[in-house]
Design a protein around this motif. Structure first.
Motif, short mmCIF file in Angstrom:
data_model
loop_
_atom_site.label_atom_id
_atom_site.label_comp_id
_atom_site.label_asym_id
_atom_site.label_seq_id
_atom_site.Cartn_x
_atom_site.Cartn_y
_atom_site.Cartn_z
N ARG A 199 21.70 -13.42 22.02
CA ARG A 199 20.67 -13.33 23.06
C ARG A 199 19.93 -14.66 23.10
O ARG A 199 19.48 -15.16 22.07
CB ARG A 199 19.71 -12.20 22.72
N LEU A 200 19.82 -15.26 24.28
CA LEU A 200 19.12 -16.53 24.44
C LEU A 200 17.76 -16.27 25.08
O LEU A 200 17.66 -15.57 26.09
CB LEU A 200 19.93 -17.48 25.33
N VAL A 201 16.72 -16.81 24.48
CA VAL A 201 15.36 -16.70 25.03
C VAL A 201 14.81 -18.11 25.20
O VAL A 201 14.77 -18.90 24.25
CB VAL A 201 14.44 -15.90 24.09
N ILE A 202 14.42 -18.43 26.44
CA ILE A 202 13.81 -19.73 26.74
C ILE A 202 12.33 -19.49 26.98
O ILE A 202 11.94 -18.76 27.89
CB ILE A 202 14.45 -20.37 27.99
N VAL A 203 11.51 -20.09 26.14
CA VAL A 203 10.06 -19.85 26.19
C VAL A 203 9.37 -21.05 26.83
O VAL A 203 9.54 -22.19 26.39
CB VAL A 203 9.49 -19.61 24.77
N VAL A 204 8.59 -20.79 27.88
CA VAL A 204 7.79 -21.84 28.54
C VAL A 204 6.32 -21.46 28.44
O VAL A 204 5.97 -20.28 28.35
CB VAL A 204 8.19 -22.03 30.02
N SER B 278 7.43 -16.26 29.32
CA SER B 278 6.25 -17.06 29.02
C SER B 278 5.94 -16.96 27.53
O SER B 278 6.34 -16.01 26.84
CB SER B 278 5.04 -16.57 29.82
N ALA B 279 5.22 -17.94 27.04
CA ALA B 279 4.88 -17.96 25.62
C ALA B 279 4.08 -16.72 25.24
O ALA B 279 4.33 -16.10 24.19
CB ALA B 279 4.09 -19.23 25.29
N LEU C 222 10.07 -24.33 24.75
CA LEU C 222 9.76 -25.45 25.66
C LEU C 222 8.28 -25.52 25.99
O LEU C 222 7.89 -25.98 27.07
CB LEU C 222 10.57 -25.30 26.96
N CYS C 223 7.46 -25.10 25.06
CA CYS C 223 6.02 -25.19 25.29
C CYS C 223 5.58 -26.64 25.45
O CYS C 223 6.25 -27.57 24.99
CB CYS C 223 5.26 -24.53 24.14
N ARG C 224 4.45 -26.81 26.09
CA ARG C 224 3.98 -28.16 26.41
C ARG C 224 3.63 -28.98 25.18
O ARG C 224 3.71 -30.21 25.19
CB ARG C 224 2.76 -28.08 27.34
N SER C 225 3.20 -28.31 24.13
CA SER C 225 2.78 -29.00 22.91
C SER C 225 3.12 -28.13 21.71
O SER C 225 3.14 -26.90 21.81
CB SER C 225 1.27 -29.28 22.95
N TYR C 226 3.40 -28.80 20.58
CA TYR C 226 3.64 -28.08 19.33
C TYR C 226 2.51 -28.37 18.33
O TYR C 226 2.70 -28.32 17.12
CB TYR C 226 4.98 -28.51 18.72
N LYS C 227 1.33 -28.65 18.88
CA LYS C 227 0.17 -28.96 18.04
C LYS C 227 -0.06 -27.84 17.03
O LYS C 227 0.10 -26.66 17.32
CB LYS C 227 -1.06 -29.14 18.93
N LEU D 66 -1.21 -24.93 15.03
CA LEU D 66 -1.95 -23.72 15.40
C LEU D 66 -2.14 -23.57 16.90
O LEU D 66 -2.93 -22.73 17.36
CB LEU D 66 -3.31 -23.66 14.68
N GLY D 67 -1.41 -24.37 17.69
CA GLY D 67 -1.41 -24.20 19.13
C GLY D 67 -0.37 -23.17 19.55
O GLY D 67 0.38 -22.62 18.73
N THR D 68 -0.28 -22.90 20.84
CA THR D 68 0.63 -21.88 21.35
C THR D 68 2.08 -22.18 20.99
O THR D 68 2.82 -21.32 20.50
CB THR D 68 0.49 -21.76 22.88
N GLY D 69 2.51 -23.42 21.23
CA GLY D 69 3.89 -23.79 20.93
C GLY D 69 4.21 -23.66 19.45
O GLY D 69 5.31 -23.25 19.07
N TYR D 70 3.25 -24.01 18.61
CA TYR D 70 3.44 -23.89 17.16
C TYR D 70 3.65 -22.43 16.78
O TYR D 70 4.55 -22.10 15.99
CB TYR D 70 2.22 -24.45 16.44
#
Length: 494
Positions: free
Chosen positions: A3-8, A25-26, A46-51, A53-57
């Motif tokens: 199963r492929l999941v692409i997260v934006v 969505s994230a 594919l989140c905008r940032s991996y900062k 404790l941020g959303t992408g992290y």
């Protein structure tokens, strides 16, 4: 099926592409209920940032908690944030930049390129892009270069999907399509295996560590134990994280893809044989000799020769006498090993071999009718063989023979029938290296065994090493993989 999941991060980030059920969505992904999911899931974050404790992290962090294979992993995110790691991971690439950078732009002092899943728009930089992606598996990266006197990598940074222009979006879409198709390339067998083991092989290798019949026996033994053994090649690096373990069955070297595969597998927390430490310790004979000597283990009298040190060479000859054997540090299967009878032959052989290495080994010549090979797995003797010298030659493999390399005969016997002192020395030698799968070559000189070398990737051929144990040899190796993978799953050590 995978199963492929692409997260934006935001739905608008996917606005330039066709709608897809794979895209979420994230927040939707983070809110997914945590439960037993039998599907193998790959997440492309594919989140905008991996900062931190941020959303992408958190997308990557919780994906790992749920047992999903995610790109980038939290480890990759942390590695990219620690600039000090760049020098460790890409120091060798900096030396090659002049070959990768596009022609022209002599006055340019900075330059950057985007990397999509290891692909770039600049053909001259493709190999560099692939290597950086292997070190930092991340969907979108930007490599920045700067030049003072020479070009250097200034930074490697993740890039948000929302920052791409039209041409870059096209490049990303093409790379994503190619990458995602690789995830489903091989359908899983109907009966789900408990574990998946990648077996790295090279069908074109002239002298592989295992012949085709042996490879089939490994696959069959794994299946009996609930392990799906999947042969892969050097182009399958991006698929490596799909598996629970890696078994390298092609000749290893610290400067080629086998070491990169082992290093990546270890970083991913996989069970791996050969592990990267064993590769480093065994593939360089100079290191291995010093290691054996430091452990006070018997080895043939060995000296180091240095390029452009004629005086030192004469002193070595005085200590060793003729004949003697010259070896390049990373030779295998008797390659890069030359016997010399006098000073003229020594000078000629050294001149040739010094083209490949700044240091050479000079070793006393010890002839025996055969070498002992003791196979060792997890600090226990596994098999015992006698490898006889090639007919009319002083080595097991005669690369000077017409056509392919010719080897001598062999005799495989129960470990209990091998000389006790030979087996004990083999175990001591491997204890100095690690707890993986090894083959120790030894000779008996004046009635006492000496270590010739320790092989991190020993030959296991059907009809040779398996003559006594038969299919049980392959089963024992797969059982060790199973034991280690189960312990990994339980979160305990070896």
């Amino acid at each position: 099926m995978t199963r492929l999941v692409i997260v934006v991060e935001k739905a608008s980030d996917w606005g330039s592409y066709y709608p897809s059920v794979d895209v979420v969505s994230a927040m939707d992904y983070l809110r997914e209920p945590v439960g037993a999911d039998d599907e193998r899931t790959h997440v492309i974050n594919l989140c905008r940032s991996y900062k931190y404790l941020g959303t992408g992290y958190y997308v990557s962090l919780l994906a790992e908690a749920r047992g999903h294979r995610v790109m980038p992993s939290v480890r990759t995110i942390n590695d990219l944030r620690r600039r000090s790691l760049y020098g460790l991971d890409i120091d060798d690439l900096n030396q090659k930049l002049t070959h990768f950078l596009p022609a022209g732009g002599r006055d340019t002092t900075d330059f950057g390129t985007l990397v999509y899943f290891g692909e770039t728009a600049y053909p001259a930089l493709q190999d560099l892009a692939r290597q950086v992606f292997e070190m930092f598996p991340c969907p979108l990266l930007r490599i920045e270069f700067e030049r003072e006197r020479v070009w250097q990598v200034a930074s490697i940074k993740p890039v948000g999907l929302h920052t791409l222009d039209d041409a870059q979006e096209d490049g990303f879409a093409t790379a994503l399509d190619s990458f995602s198709r690789k995830l489903w390339r091989k359908p899983r067998v109907r009966k789900r295996s408990r574990y998946d083991l990648a077996m790295l092989v090279d069908p074109a290798e002239q002298m592989p560590p295992s012949n085709r019949k042996a490879l089939k026996s490994f696959v069959a033994a794994g299946r009996e134990l609930g392990i799906e053994v999947d042969p892969i090649g050097k182009n399958d690096y991006q698929r490596l994280a799909e598996y629970d373990g890696l078994f390298i069955r092609e000749t290893t070297a610290s400067d080629n893809h086998t070491y990169r595969f082992a290093h990546r597998a270890e970083k991913e927390g996989m069970v791996v044989m050969d592990d990267p430490t064993s590769i480093l310790r065994c593939t360089n004979k100079i290191f291995l000799n010093d290691l054996m000597v430091s452990r006070k283990l018997a080895v043939p009298h060995t000296e180091i020769l240095y390029r452009d040190d004629s005086r030192g060479m004469k002193e070595v000859v005085e200590r060793l006498g003729f004949p003697l054997v010259l070896k390049i540090p990373d030779g295998s299967f008797s390659r890069g090993v030359v016997k010399v009878e006098d000073e003229a032959a020594l000078a000629a052989a050294a001149s040739s071999l010094f083209q490949h290495s700044a240091l050479l080994l000079a070793q006393e010549f010890v002839y025996t009718e055969f070498d002992w090979r003791i196979g060792v797995l997890n600090r226990e003797a596994l098999y015992a063989c006698k490898y006889y010298m090639s007919r009319g030659h002083w080595q097991i493999y005669n690369h000077g023979a017409k056509g392919t390399a010719k080897s001598g005969g062999f005799e495989t016997i129960p470990v209990r029938d091998a000389p006790t002192e030979v087996v004990k020395l083999a175990l001591k030698a491997t204890n100095a290296v690690g707890d993986g799968l090894y083959g120790v070559d030894l000779k008996k000189v004046n009635g006492k065994p000496v270590v010739i070398e320790v092989n991190d990737n020993p030959s296991i051929d059907a009809g040779v090493e398996d003559v006594y144990l038969g299919e049980d040899l392959y089963r024992r190796i797969m059982q060790e993989f199973l034991r280690r993978m189960e312990r990994k799953r339980l979160g305990i050590g070896r």
